[in-house]
Design a protein around this motif. Structure first.
Motif, PDB file in Angstrom:
ATOM      1  N   LEU A   1      -0.164  -0.033  -4.328  1.00  0.00           N
ATOM      2  CA  LEU A   1      -1.525   0.510  -4.200  1.00  0.00           C
ATOM      3  C   LEU A   1      -1.917   0.720  -2.744  1.00  0.00           C
ATOM      4  O   LEU A   1      -2.712   1.616  -2.426  1.00  0.00           O
ATOM      5  CB  LEU A   1      -2.532  -0.437  -4.867  1.00  0.00           C
ATOM      6  CG  LEU A   1      -2.633  -0.382  -6.392  1.00  0.00           C
ATOM      7  CD1 LEU A   1      -3.469  -1.543  -6.897  1.00  0.00           C
ATOM      8  CD2 LEU A   1      -3.225   0.951  -6.845  1.00  0.00           C
ATOM      9  N   ARG A   2      -1.393  -0.079  -1.846  1.00  0.00           N
ATOM     10  CA  ARG A   2      -1.774  -0.008  -0.435  1.00  0.00           C
ATOM     11  C   ARG A   2      -1.057   1.102   0.325  1.00  0.00           C
ATOM     12  O   ARG A   2      -1.339   1.330   1.510  1.00  0.00           O
ATOM     13  CB  ARG A   2      -1.520  -1.361   0.227  1.00  0.00           C
ATOM     14  CG  ARG A   2      -2.495  -2.442  -0.267  1.00  0.00           C
ATOM     15  CD  ARG A   2      -2.193  -3.794   0.306  1.00  0.00           C
ATOM     16  NE  ARG A   2      -3.118  -4.801  -0.236  1.00  0.00           N
ATOM     17  CZ  ARG A   2      -2.742  -5.961  -0.744  1.00  0.00           C
ATOM     18  NH1 ARG A   2      -1.452  -6.286  -0.797  1.00  0.00           N
ATOM     19  NH2 ARG A   2      -3.642  -6.808  -1.216  1.00  0.00           N
ATOM     20  N   LYS A   3      -0.136   1.792  -0.331  1.00  0.00           N
ATOM     21  CA  LYS A   3       0.555   2.900   0.337  1.00  0.00           C
ATOM     22  C   LYS A   3      -0.376   4.102   0.429  1.00  0.00           C
ATOM     23  O   LYS A   3      -0.935   4.528  -0.586  1.00  0.00           O
ATOM     24  CB  LYS A   3       1.831   3.265  -0.428  1.00  0.00           C
ATOM     25  CG  LYS A   3       2.906   2.197  -0.369  1.00  0.00           C
ATOM     26  CD  LYS A   3       4.161   2.638  -1.083  1.00  0.00           C
ATOM     27  CE  LYS A   3       5.256   1.570  -0.975  1.00  0.00           C
ATOM     28  NZ  LYS A   3       6.488   1.975  -1.692  1.00  0.00           N
ATOM     29  N   PRO A   4      -0.530   4.680   1.595  1.00  0.00           N
ATOM     30  CA  PRO A   4      -1.463   5.815   1.749  1.00  0.00           C
ATOM     31  C   PRO A   4      -0.874   7.141   1.264  1.00  0.00           C
ATOM     32  O   PRO A   4       0.339   7.307   1.201  1.00  0.00           O
ATOM     33  CB  PRO A   4      -1.694   5.839   3.260  1.00  0.00           C
ATOM     34  CG  PRO A   4      -0.403   5.315   3.833  1.00  0.00           C
ATOM     35  CD  PRO A   4       0.100   4.287   2.853  1.00  0.00           C
ATOM     36  N   SER A   5      -1.758   8.063   0.933  1.00  0.00           N
ATOM     37  CA  SER A   5      -1.425   9.469   0.577  1.00  0.00           C
ATOM     38  C   SER A   5      -0.114   9.603  -0.196  1.00  0.00           C
ATOM     39  O   SER A   5       0.890  10.062   0.321  1.00  0.00           O
ATOM     40  CB  SER A   5      -1.349  10.324   1.845  1.00  0.00           C
ATOM     41  OG  SER A   5      -0.365   9.813   2.747  1.00  0.00           O
ATOM     42  N   GLN A   6      -0.144   9.205  -1.446  1.00  0.00           N
ATOM     43  CA  GLN A   6       1.055   9.222  -2.277  1.00  0.00           C
ATOM     44  C   GLN A   6       1.325  10.605  -2.863  1.00  0.00           C
ATOM     45  O   GLN A   6       0.401  11.325  -3.235  1.00  0.00           O
ATOM     46  CB  GLN A   6       0.905   8.205  -3.409  1.00  0.00           C
ATOM     47  CG  GLN A   6       0.767   6.774  -2.914  1.00  0.00           C
ATOM     48  CD  GLN A   6       0.698   5.777  -4.057  1.00  0.00           C
ATOM     49  OE1 GLN A   6       1.060   6.096  -5.177  1.00  0.00           O
ATOM     50  NE2 GLN A   6       0.236   4.570  -3.778  1.00  0.00           N
ATOM     51  N   THR A   7       2.617  10.929  -2.974  1.00  0.00           N
ATOM     52  CA  THR A   7       3.024  12.163  -3.648  1.00  0.00           C
ATOM     53  C   THR A   7       2.906  11.963  -5.155  1.00  0.00           C
ATOM     54  O   THR A   7       2.656  10.839  -5.630  1.00  0.00           O
ATOM     55  CB  THR A   7       4.484  12.499  -3.298  1.00  0.00           C
ATOM     56  OG1 THR A   7       5.326  11.444  -3.825  1.00  0.00           O
ATOM     57  CG2 THR A   7       4.684  12.616  -1.796  1.00  0.00           C
ATOM     58  N   ALA A   8       3.114  13.042  -5.922  1.00  0.00           N
ATOM     59  CA  ALA A   8       3.035  12.943  -7.375  1.00  0.00           C
ATOM     60  C   ALA A   8       4.048  11.931  -7.905  1.00  0.00           C
ATOM     61  O   ALA A   8       3.748  11.138  -8.808  1.00  0.00           O
ATOM     62  CB  ALA A   8       3.270  14.316  -8.016  1.00  0.00           C
ATOM     63  N   ALA A   9       5.252  11.934  -7.323  1.00  0.00           N
ATOM     64  CA  ALA A   9       6.287  10.986  -7.758  1.00  0.00           C
ATOM     65  C   ALA A   9       5.866   9.552  -7.449  1.00  0.00           C
ATOM     66  O   ALA A   9       6.072   8.641  -8.260  1.00  0.00           O
ATOM     67  CB  ALA A   9       7.618  11.306  -7.082  1.00  0.00           C
TER      68      ALA A   9
END
Length: 469
Positions: free
Chosen positions: A410-418
């Motif tokens: 959850l803490r990862k920024p700006s996630q891709t669709a995958a």
């Protein structure tokens, strides 16, 4: 070694010795599976992992027998009774009259496979199978003519024979035919577990059972064109014979898992399905008897006393928990904080509902519509009761790990669709792991209530434990 009169304390300590620690110290192969261990050994028929160990207790699922540490050393490592006790006690016992024992255990004795000597007729076996088990006489005669069923000469037990592709006997199981006292069944020493009691037809359908009598009972219940179908008894819940049968008969395409309708049978069917999938078989079906097993259903049909089906309590509770999950609204701006709050509340149903809702949210952002009912169906379909082992503490530890993995994602920024789909999966895993300890706690509470209700107030001292030591 001279005779040693071991004390009761000596025998108790020897029998309760930690087998896993002992085997680890002398080069024995063990593998952890959940809260138990598997003992891996090799004999004349190959390598096996059918023995489970927990503390000083063991059970051989292939041969359906078990016991404590002393018997284990006798059965698998070739010790005499006295040497086994001395070995497990490390030479420390009440009367020091024994010679030193080597720490290197002897290699297991490999026995050649040999069928028990047949009786001149099979009247007792025939009477047992028809009158007590209600199996059709013509079906018994068919297998008898193929030399796959006969009566043992010495004890008049029934012998079920497994043959290879050329009709050569490779495996046999023995079952007592007595109608009183303690019955038994065992696998003949030296049996090749790649083969088992079976019949092969030509229509591409394979029906899989736990034991030969289950198989014969099913055929008796459903006799139409039975010889065109294929049948095999796993000799317990051991899958090697099934895989060998499928490998040797390329025409077999559809597999029907007909294991017992109880906890062991339900778990065996799930485990077998997964093993078959791993080997590329996908046309797999489950056929469960209405009663505990197929012979109990046959008994019911004949008006005899029978054992009913035994529900898989843990599985039913888990699935019930899934079915009762409700829709929950979430604040997309504080998912991590609210997830932590739900976890800290110790309300694991609320945690599961929140995690499912958050998982739906991230899937929707990734372009997938996955509403609550679909999520619940997924939890139901992916649940494997044979993998759901361990104590409440173990399951809470797994939930904690799932939470850690979910929060990191959850803490990862700006996630891709995958990456959004990975986040959704991590949240889904939290829901699954939240339901499991909740289920376990309910089971523990039920067991405590049953134990309390079974207690009978008495002023008499309890000697049962001491007498059974």
């Amino acid at each position: 070694m001279s005779y040693i009169n071991f004390s009761e304390d000596d025998l108790y300590r020897a029998n309760n010795a930690d087998l896993v620690s002992y085997l680890g110290g002398c080069g024995g192969r063990v593998k952890r599976v959940g809260s138990t261990y598997q003992y891996i050994y090799t004999d004349g028929s190959g390598t096996h992992d059918s023995v489970t160990i927990h503390g000083g207790k063991w059970y051989d699922h292939k041969n359906q027998r078990g016991g404590y540490a002393v018997k284990f050393l006798q059965e698998f490592l070739g010790f005499s009774f006295q040497d086994a006790v001395v070995e497990l006690l490390g030479g420390h016992f009440s009367v020091q009259t024994a010679r030193p024992i080597s720490r290197d255990p002897p290699k297991p004795v490999v026995k050649q496979f040999e069928l028990p000597e047949p009786n001149s007729d099979m009247r007792r076996v025939f009477a047992y199978l028809t009158k007590q088990r209600f199996i059709d006489p013509q079906i018994i005669s068919h297998f008898a003519h193929e030399h796959k069923i006969y009566e043992e000469k010495k004890y008049h037990n029934v012998v079920f024979v497994g043959t290879d592709e050329n009709g050569t006997p490779k495996q046999a199981s023995v079952r007592s035919t007595i109608s009183f006292g303690k019955t038994f069944r065992l696998t003949v020493a030296g049996s090749d577990t790649n083969y088992s009691f079976s019949h092969f037809g030509n229509d591409g359908k394979l029906f899989v059972f736990e034991a030969p009598i289950d198989m014969l009972s099913f055929i008796t219940l459903y006799q139409k064109d039975w010889q065109h179908h294929s049948y095999i008894a796993m000799n317990g819940v051991y899958e090697s014979a099934v895989l060998k049968a499928l490998e040797s008969h390329a025409d077999l395409q559809s597999v029907y898992l007909c294991t017992d309708n109880d906890t062991g049978g339900i778990e065996a069917a799930e485990r077998q399905r997964d093993i078959l999938h791993e080997h590329g078989y996908t046309d797999i079906f489950r056929i469960a008897p209405q009663q505990k097993d197929w012979n109990e259903s046959l008994k019911q049909l004949h008006g005899a006393e029978y054992l009913p089906a035994v529900p898989h309590e843990r599985k039913e509770l888990y699935l019930q928990g899934v079915s009762e999950l409700n829709e929950m609204k979430i604040n997309p701006n504080r998912i991590a904080a609210d997830l932590i709050a739900a976890y800290n509340s110790a309300d694991r149903i609320r945690l599961a509902e929140f995690s499912v809702a958050a998982s739906e949210h991230f899937l929707k952002i990734a372009g997938e519509d996955f509403p609550l009912e679909q999520m619940k169906n997924r939890l139901t379909n992916e649940y494997k009761s044979y993998q759901d082992k361990g104590t409440t503490a173990t399951k809470l530890s797994k939930l904690q790990n799932a939470m850690k993995a979910g929060l990191e994602q959850l803490r990862k920024p700006s996630q891709t669709a995958a990456e959004l789909k990975i986040t959704a999966r991590k949240l889904y895993d939290i829901a699954d792991h939240a339901l499991r300890p909740s289920t376990e706690e309910t089971l523990v509470q039920r067991a405590e209530l049953e134990e309390t209700s079974d207690e009978v107030p008495s002023d008499e001292p309890r000697f049962s434990q001491a007498m059974n030591m």
